[in-house]
Design a protein around this motif. Sequence first.
Motif, PDB file in Angstrom:
ATOM      1  N   UNK A  28       0.915  -1.329   0.292  1.00 32.95           N
ATOM      2  CA  UNK A  28      -0.168   0.027  -0.084  1.00 32.95           C
ATOM      3  C   UNK A  28       1.158   1.028  -0.450  1.00 32.95           C
ATOM      4  N   UNK A  29       1.411   1.276   0.688  1.00 36.44           N
ATOM      5  CA  UNK A  29       2.959   2.259   0.828  1.00 36.44           C
ATOM      6  C   UNK A  29       3.469   2.917  -0.393  1.00 36.44           C
ATOM      7  N   UNK A  30       3.727   1.701  -0.987  1.00 32.23           N
ATOM      8  CA  UNK A  30       4.969   1.462  -2.244  1.00 32.23           C
ATOM      9  C   UNK A  30       3.761   2.181  -3.465  1.00 32.23           C
ATOM     10  N   UNK A  31       2.314   1.838  -3.438  1.00 34.87           N
ATOM     11  CA  UNK A  31       1.058   2.261  -4.288  1.00 34.87           C
ATOM     12  C   UNK A  31       1.348   4.014  -3.895  1.00 34.87           C
ATOM     13  N   UNK A  32       1.092   4.291  -2.917  1.00 36.25           N
ATOM     14  CA  UNK A  32       0.780   5.094  -2.529  1.00 36.25           C
ATOM     15  C   UNK A  32       2.255   6.184  -3.218  1.00 36.25           C
ATOM     16  N   UNK A  33       3.361   5.798  -3.204  1.00 38.33           N
ATOM     17  CA  UNK A  33       4.347   6.762  -3.538  1.00 38.33           C
ATOM     18  C   UNK A  33       4.123   6.268  -5.097  1.00 38.33           C
ATOM     19  N   UNK A  34       4.073   5.475  -5.482  1.00 38.27           N
ATOM     20  CA  UNK A  34       3.908   5.581  -7.189  1.00 38.27           C
ATOM     21  C   UNK A  34       2.816   6.308  -7.580  1.00 38.27           C
ATOM     22  N   UNK A  35       1.832   6.280  -6.801  1.00 37.71           N
ATOM     23  CA  UNK A  35       0.866   7.430  -7.282  1.00 37.71           C
ATOM     24  C   UNK A  35       1.525   9.167  -7.303  1.00 37.71           C
ATOM     25  N   UNK A  36       1.882   9.051  -6.416  1.00 36.86           N
ATOM     26  CA  UNK A  36       3.026  10.803  -5.549  1.00 36.86           C
ATOM     27  C   UNK A  36       3.500  10.666  -6.978  1.00 36.86           C
ATOM     28  N   UNK A  37       4.359   9.802  -7.132  1.00 30.95           N
ATOM     29  CA  UNK A  37       5.653  10.074  -8.006  1.00 30.95           C
ATOM     30  C   UNK A  37       5.180  10.308  -9.414  1.00 30.95           C
ATOM     31  N   UNK A  38       4.197   9.669 -10.036  1.00 30.67           N
ATOM     32  CA  UNK A  38       3.327   9.847 -10.982  1.00 30.67           C
ATOM     33  C   UNK A  38       2.561  11.787 -11.020  1.00 30.67           C
ATOM     34  N   UNK A  39       1.949  11.995 -10.398  1.00 31.63           N
ATOM     35  CA  UNK A  39       1.863  13.119  -9.901  1.00 31.63           C
ATOM     36  C   UNK A  39       2.916  14.401 -10.690  1.00 31.63           C
ATOM     37  N   UNK A  40       3.532  13.304  -9.274  1.00 37.65           N
ATOM     38  CA  UNK A  40       4.760  15.026  -9.848  1.00 37.65           C
ATOM     39  C   UNK A  40       5.009  14.579 -11.216  1.00 37.65           C
ATOM     40  N   UNK A  41       5.819  13.674 -11.912  1.00 38.34           N
ATOM     41  CA  UNK A  41       5.973  13.287 -13.209  1.00 38.34           C
ATOM     42  C   UNK A  41       5.184  14.106 -14.129  1.00 38.34           C
ATOM     43  N   UNK A  42       3.915  14.227 -13.953  1.00 42.35           N
ATOM     44  CA  UNK A  42       2.929  15.115 -15.182  1.00 42.35           C
ATOM     45  C   UNK A  42       3.000  16.490 -15.004  1.00 42.35           C
ATOM     46  N   UNK A  43       3.293  16.700 -13.432  1.00 42.51           N
ATOM     47  CA  UNK A  43       3.451  18.559 -13.363  1.00 42.51           C
ATOM     48  C   UNK A  43       4.760  18.542 -13.668  1.00 42.51           C
ATOM     49  N   UNK A  44       5.833  17.664 -14.096  1.00 42.73           N
ATOM     50  CA  UNK A  44       6.941  18.447 -13.862  1.00 42.73           C
ATOM     51  C   UNK A  44       7.162  18.387 -15.316  1.00 42.73           C
ATOM     52  N   UNK A  45       7.289  17.560 -16.350  1.00 47.45           N
ATOM     53  CA  UNK A  45       6.383  17.260 -18.497  1.00 47.45           C
ATOM     54  C   UNK A  45       5.351  18.759 -18.185  1.00 47.45           C
ATOM     55  N   UNK A  46       4.590  18.813 -17.343  1.00 49.29           N
ATOM     56  CA  UNK A  46       3.667  19.854 -18.235  1.00 49.29           C
ATOM     57  C   UNK A  46       4.457  21.258 -18.154  1.00 49.29           C
ATOM     58  N   UNK A  47       5.104  21.208 -17.508  1.00 51.52           N
ATOM     59  CA  UNK A  47       5.972  22.824 -16.895  1.00 51.52           C
ATOM     60  C   UNK A  47       6.657  22.477 -18.013  1.00 51.52           C
ATOM     61  N   UNK A  48       7.871  21.595 -17.875  1.00 52.15           N
ATOM     62  CA  UNK A  48       8.488  21.476 -19.177  1.00 52.15           C
ATOM     63  C   UNK A  48       8.049  22.073 -20.840  1.00 52.15           C
ATOM     64  N   UNK A  49       7.426  21.423 -20.501  1.00 49.75           N
ATOM     65  CA  UNK A  49       5.909  21.639 -22.429  1.00 49.75           C
ATOM     66  C   UNK A  49       6.400  22.939 -22.422  1.00 49.75           C
ATOM     67  N   UNK A  50       5.348  23.898 -20.912  1.00 48.05           N
ATOM     68  CA  UNK A  50       4.701  25.031 -21.068  1.00 48.05           C
ATOM     69  C   UNK A  50       6.350  25.665 -20.865  1.00 48.05           C
ATOM     70  N   UNK A  51       7.478  25.552 -20.705  1.00 43.48           N
ATOM     71  CA  UNK A  51       8.597  26.510 -20.594  1.00 43.48           C
ATOM     72  C   UNK A  51       9.284  26.390 -22.194  1.00 43.48           C
TER      73      UNK A  51
END
Length: 61
Positions: A28-51
């Motif tokens: 459960x902890x690893x699944x939660x961390x995976x979701x968090x990292x995926x969201x962080x990755x999406x945010x970084x990717x979208x900010x890189x695209x905008x940049x």
Amino acid sequence: MAKALLGHVGGPDPRMVAEMRRLQRRVRDLEAELVRLQEENEALTSSEVMHSVKDREPALT
């Protein structure tokens, strides 16, 4: 044979039950961390695209 599979007549070994719970909690902890990292990755990717869009120079015509 069933006794060998269960460990003894009384049911599952308490140590195995505790280990199973620990492993389930870890999953459960690893699944939660995976979701968090995926969201962080999406945010970084979208900010890189905008940049990259913002820093583009106009095309020569």
